[in-house]
Every structure is written in C-alpha cells, then in structure tokens.
Enzyme design. Sequence first.
Site, PDB file in Angstrom:
ATOM      1  N   CYS A 137       0.835  -1.207   0.000  1.00 37.47           N
ATOM      2  CA  CYS A 137       0.000   0.000   0.000  1.00 37.47           C
ATOM      3  C   CYS A 137       0.871   1.259   0.000  1.00 37.47           C
ATOM      4  CB  CYS A 137      -0.918  -0.029   1.226  1.00 37.47           C
ATOM      5  SG  CYS A 137      -1.984   1.407   1.342  1.00 37.47           S
ATOM      6  N   CYS A 140      -0.465   4.166   2.032  1.00 35.03           N
ATOM      7  CA  CYS A 140      -0.270   4.015   3.478  1.00 35.03           C
ATOM      8  C   CYS A 140       1.192   4.250   3.875  1.00 35.03           C
ATOM      9  CB  CYS A 140      -0.647   2.608   3.927  1.00 35.03           C
ATOM     10  SG  CYS A 140      -2.184   1.995   3.240  1.00 35.03           S
ATOM     11  N   ASP A 141       2.122   3.704   3.108  1.00 34.03           N
ATOM     12  CA  ASP A 141       3.509   3.629   3.579  1.00 34.03           C
ATOM     13  C   ASP A 141       4.504   4.474   2.789  1.00 34.03           C
ATOM     14  OD1 ASP A 141       2.699   1.874   5.567  1.00 34.03           O
ATOM     15  OD2 ASP A 141       2.925   0.124   4.273  1.00 34.03           O
TER      16      ASP A 141
HETATM   17  C1  FAD Z   1       0.358  -3.941   4.559  1.00 33.98           C
HETATM   18  C2  FAD Z   1      -0.815  -3.019   4.638  1.00 33.98           C
HETATM   19  C3  FAD Z   1      -0.659  -1.785   5.230  1.00 33.98           C
HETATM   20  C4  FAD Z   1      -1.744  -0.915   5.317  1.00 33.98           C
HETATM   21  N1  FAD Z   1      -1.562   0.296   5.922  1.00 33.98           N
HETATM   22  C5  FAD Z   1      -2.616   1.141   6.020  1.00 33.98           C
HETATM   23  C6  FAD Z   1      -2.462   2.407   6.657  1.00 33.98           C
HETATM   24  O1  FAD Z   1      -1.377   2.777   7.118  1.00 33.98           O
HETATM   25  N2  FAD Z   1      -3.556   3.215   6.719  1.00 33.98           N
HETATM   26  C7  FAD Z   1      -4.763   2.865   6.187  1.00 33.98           C
HETATM   27  O2  FAD Z   1      -5.715   3.639   6.303  1.00 33.98           O
HETATM   28  N3  FAD Z   1      -4.929   1.679   5.577  1.00 33.98           N
HETATM   29  C8  FAD Z   1      -3.894   0.815   5.472  1.00 33.98           C
HETATM   30  N4  FAD Z   1      -4.049  -0.375   4.826  1.00 33.98           N
HETATM   31  C9  FAD Z   1      -5.346  -0.692   4.225  1.00 33.98           C
HETATM   32  C10 FAD Z   1      -6.337  -1.140   5.304  1.00 33.98           C
HETATM   33  O3  FAD Z   1      -5.754  -2.145   6.093  1.00 33.98           O
HETATM   34  C11 FAD Z   1      -7.613  -1.656   4.655  1.00 33.98           C
HETATM   35  O4  FAD Z   1      -8.129  -0.683   3.770  1.00 33.98           O
HETATM   36  C12 FAD Z   1      -8.660  -1.947   5.710  1.00 33.98           C
HETATM   37  O5  FAD Z   1      -8.159  -2.871   6.660  1.00 33.98           O
HETATM   38  C13 FAD Z   1      -9.930  -2.507   5.106  1.00 33.98           C
HETATM   39  O6  FAD Z   1     -10.813  -2.775   6.139  1.00 33.98           O
HETATM   40  P1  FAD Z   1     -12.023  -3.788   6.000  1.00 33.98           P
HETATM   41  O7  FAD Z   1     -12.727  -3.728   7.297  1.00 33.98           O
HETATM   42  O8  FAD Z   1     -12.782  -3.504   4.782  1.00 33.98           O
HETATM   43  O9  FAD Z   1     -11.393  -5.238   5.770  1.00 33.98           O
HETATM   44  P2  FAD Z   1     -10.142  -6.028   6.330  1.00 33.98           P
HETATM   45  O10 FAD Z   1      -9.255  -5.228   7.157  1.00 33.98           O
HETATM   46  O11 FAD Z   1      -9.583  -6.708   5.122  1.00 33.98           O
HETATM   47  O12 FAD Z   1     -10.831  -7.120   7.265  1.00 33.98           O
HETATM   48  C14 FAD Z   1     -11.607  -8.148   6.733  1.00 33.98           C
HETATM   49  C15 FAD Z   1     -12.114  -9.003   7.869  1.00 33.98           C
HETATM   50  O13 FAD Z   1     -13.058  -9.940   7.354  1.00 33.98           O
HETATM   51  C16 FAD Z   1     -12.828 -11.204   7.941  1.00 33.98           C
HETATM   52  N5  FAD Z   1     -13.392 -12.208   7.028  1.00 33.98           N
HETATM   53  C17 FAD Z   1     -12.996 -12.509   5.763  1.00 33.98           C
HETATM   54  N6  FAD Z   1     -13.747 -13.504   5.271  1.00 33.98           N
HETATM   55  C18 FAD Z   1     -14.653 -13.833   6.246  1.00 33.98           C
HETATM   56  C19 FAD Z   1     -15.684 -14.796   6.342  1.00 33.98           C
HETATM   57  N7  FAD Z   1     -15.959 -15.625   5.337  1.00 33.98           N
HETATM   58  N8  FAD Z   1     -16.400 -14.879   7.501  1.00 33.98           N
HETATM   59  C20 FAD Z   1     -16.142 -14.021   8.526  1.00 33.98           C
HETATM   60  N9  FAD Z   1     -15.178 -13.081   8.480  1.00 33.98           N
HETATM   61  C21 FAD Z   1     -14.433 -12.997   7.352  1.00 33.98           C
HETATM   62  C22 FAD Z   1     -11.324 -11.269   8.113  1.00 33.98           C
HETATM   63  O14 FAD Z   1     -10.971 -12.224   9.101  1.00 33.98           O
HETATM   64  C23 FAD Z   1     -11.047  -9.833   8.576  1.00 33.98           C
HETATM   65  O15 FAD Z   1     -11.240  -9.724   9.960  1.00 33.98           O
HETATM   66  C24 FAD Z   1      -3.000  -1.284   4.766  1.00 33.98           C
HETATM   67  C25 FAD Z   1      -3.161  -2.530   4.167  1.00 33.98           C
HETATM   68  C26 FAD Z   1      -2.083  -3.401   4.110  1.00 33.98           C
HETATM   69  C27 FAD Z   1      -2.273  -4.761   3.475  1.00 33.98           C
END
Ligand code: FAD
Length: 312
Positions: A137, A140-141
């Site tokens: 990302c 982010c970084d």
């Molecule tokens: C390396 C990295 C660094 C990042 N740094 C930043 C940053 O500095 N700042 C920032 O704003 N964003 C950052 N991001 C992006 C950010 O992490 C994501 O945009 C954010 O986490 C998305 O949130 P979400 O709730 O949509 O899903 P996610 O965080 O992807 O969470 C998905 C959840 O769904 C659950 N899940 C999946 N399938 C199922 C299922 N079938 N049944 C039940 N549960 C399920 C998983 O276990 C997980 O808990 C980064 C991403 C990465 C990969």
Amino acid sequence: MTKSNHSKLLILGSGPAGYTAAIYASRAMLEPTLLTGIEPGGQMTITTDVENYPGFADIIQGPWLMDQMKDQALSVGTNIVFDTIIDVDLSSKPFSLQSDSGKNYTCDALIISTGAQAKWLGLESENKFKGYGVSACATCDGFFYKDKTVVVVGGGNTAAEEAIFLTNFASEVKLIHRRDSLRAEKILQKRLMDNKKIEIIWNSEITEIIGDENPLSVKQVVLRNNKDDSTKKINTDGIFVAIGHSPASMIFKNQLNMDDKGYIFTEADSTKTNVEGVFAAGDVTDDKYRQAVTAAGMGCMAALEVEEFLSE
Ligand SMILES: Cc1cc2nc3c(=O)[nH]c(=O)nc-3n(C[C@H](O)[C@H](O)[C@H](O)COP(=O)(O)OP(=O)(O)OC[C@H]3O[C@@H](n4cnc5c(N)ncnc54)[C@H](O)[C@@H]3O)c2cc1C
C-alpha cells in the site's frame, strides 16, 4: 439451527469496517453479532506503523489500533465470535449462514465487511519483511520513504499509479515487471516513461529479498531475468508489491451482484447490495480507496442503513 444463533444483525469481518459497523449498531440497540473470520483485526494487523488514521499525532501500530476498535465494540455490547462463514443462503429470510465451526447463523440483516487480501509474491523472505520494508500500500507507507530508493512490483494500473505516487517521496523508483510491456493504460505508461525518477526493469522477477535482522529492514532484492536467466542484486529501502487484490467475496458469488474481480456492487452513496437487507462495507466493495478510514466510514454507513431497514 438453534435460536441462540439468530441475530437481528450479523456482521462478517473484524477489520475497520466491521468494528465500526458493530460500534454504531450496538449503540443503536441492534445487539449485533460480529464474526471475526480467520484474521481478527483484518489487514491492519499485518502492518506496523500507521500515520494516517485520524486522531493520533504520534505514529501508531496497526495491530494496536485494531485492538482499540475491538475493545470499543465490546464495551458497547457487541457479541464478538471467532468464527468464519463458509456458505450463505440469501434467497430467503432470515438469511442463513454456515460457519466452518459447524454452526448455522441466521439474521434479519447482514453486513458484509470481509475485506480483501493483497496479492503477494509468495516468497519466504517477503513474508519475513512484511511491515518492515515490504508493503502492499503506497498510499499508506509511501511517506516513510522520503529521499529513499524503492521498488514497485507489477505492470498494471495499480503498479503504475503507485510508482508515480511514490516519486512524491522517494528519490528513485524502480518498477519491476516480469513482461516486456505494461498492462497499464497508455496515459499512465506515458506518465511513467516521462518521470525522471522512475526506471522500468523489464522481464524480471524478484526471487529473494535481503535485509538486516536488527532492526528488520530491507536492503536489496535479487532479480532474475526471465529471458536469459541471469540474476542480479539491486539496492532498495522498500518494496511495494502492486500485483492486485482479491476481495473476500467468493461465498456470495451468484447471490450478490459483483464486478469481474469480485468487488460487491452497492447502490450509489449507499452500502445496499442488490439483496434487500444485505449491506457491504469496506474493501470488499472498494477497489479504489482501500483505506482503514474509508472502510470505517462505510461501516458506519452500513450500520445506519441497517437501523433504517430494520425499523421499516
Ligand atoms: C500492509 C498493509 C498496510 C496498510 N496500511 C494502512 C495504513 O497505514 N492506513 C490505512 O488507512 N490503511 C492501510 N491499509 C489498508 C487497510 O488495512 C484496509 O483498507 C482496511 O483494513 C480494510 O478494512 P475492512 O474492514 O474492509 O477489511 P479487512 O481489514 O480486510 O478485514 C476483513 C475481515 O473480514 C474477515 N473475514 C474474511 N472472510 C470472512 C468470512 N468468510 N467470515 C467471517 N469473516 C471474514 C477477516 O478475518 C477480517 O477480519 C494497509 C493494508 C495493508 C495490506
């Protein structure tokens, strides 16, 4: 099917979208159950420094931030369960969902916040340095690489955009692509070629990432030229893997409308899907912004929309 597994609202996922939805829904007395999935805390738990989540002047840690969200959800009464859904039936109400622990959950409303997973190269050394010089990302970084050298891996629009974006910080950006032409749109290709800070290394694949142990940090990558099989090492301070994301939406295929990559479609300015009572929030529906704060915002929207839906 036991009655105790029925909730007015079931939330899938424990990333920023899921926890935010849970906080709002709990405070609206919807008594939601949140299933964490196999990655409690979501993608933010695989990163280290977070500097762009509002509310913190100091750099915070991704796993810490997710613990705070979880504690807040618990404190307002969310029922958090460590379980993962493997099959769903959205064709009749209440909705019915099977988990890998063998439970059947039913609910009147469903928020899907199952997120997405960045695609990685699959190297052991990549795993070792994730969050310590290896990122998926740039938004982010990128800021952590002021006046440093970085490599970006990929050849599509995301890789091109990330490489161009990183030139705002890095002194040198090397785009590593395994083919001899890019898939990115022509306009992006032109911007890449015109940018003096960017060098494209064609027909090359990273085979190993080399770095220091203490503190963990990236120093070099080993590149293999797939035309002549030669290898070389290049110095770099960071690696941005930009080879795509996969939304965690497979279990909803043929039940919800989604694009060809699997991002769930929602109505404009809404988290409503094509099935009444089913809402999608966060990265599972967002191929564009992919940020914790946008995911949290959509989680809030979803909970408010569920409240309206259940009261109708
Ligand atoms: C390396 C990295 C660094 C990042 N740094 C930043 C940053 O500095 N700042 C920032 O704003 N964003 C950052 N991001 C992006 C950010 O992490 C994501 O945009 C954010 O986490 C998305 O949130 P979400 O709730 O949509 O899903 P996610 O965080 O992807 O969470 C998905 C959840 O769904 C659950 N899940 C999946 N399938 C199922 C299922 N079938 N049944 C039940 N549960 C399920 C998983 O276990 C997980 O808990 C980064 C991403 C990465 C990969």
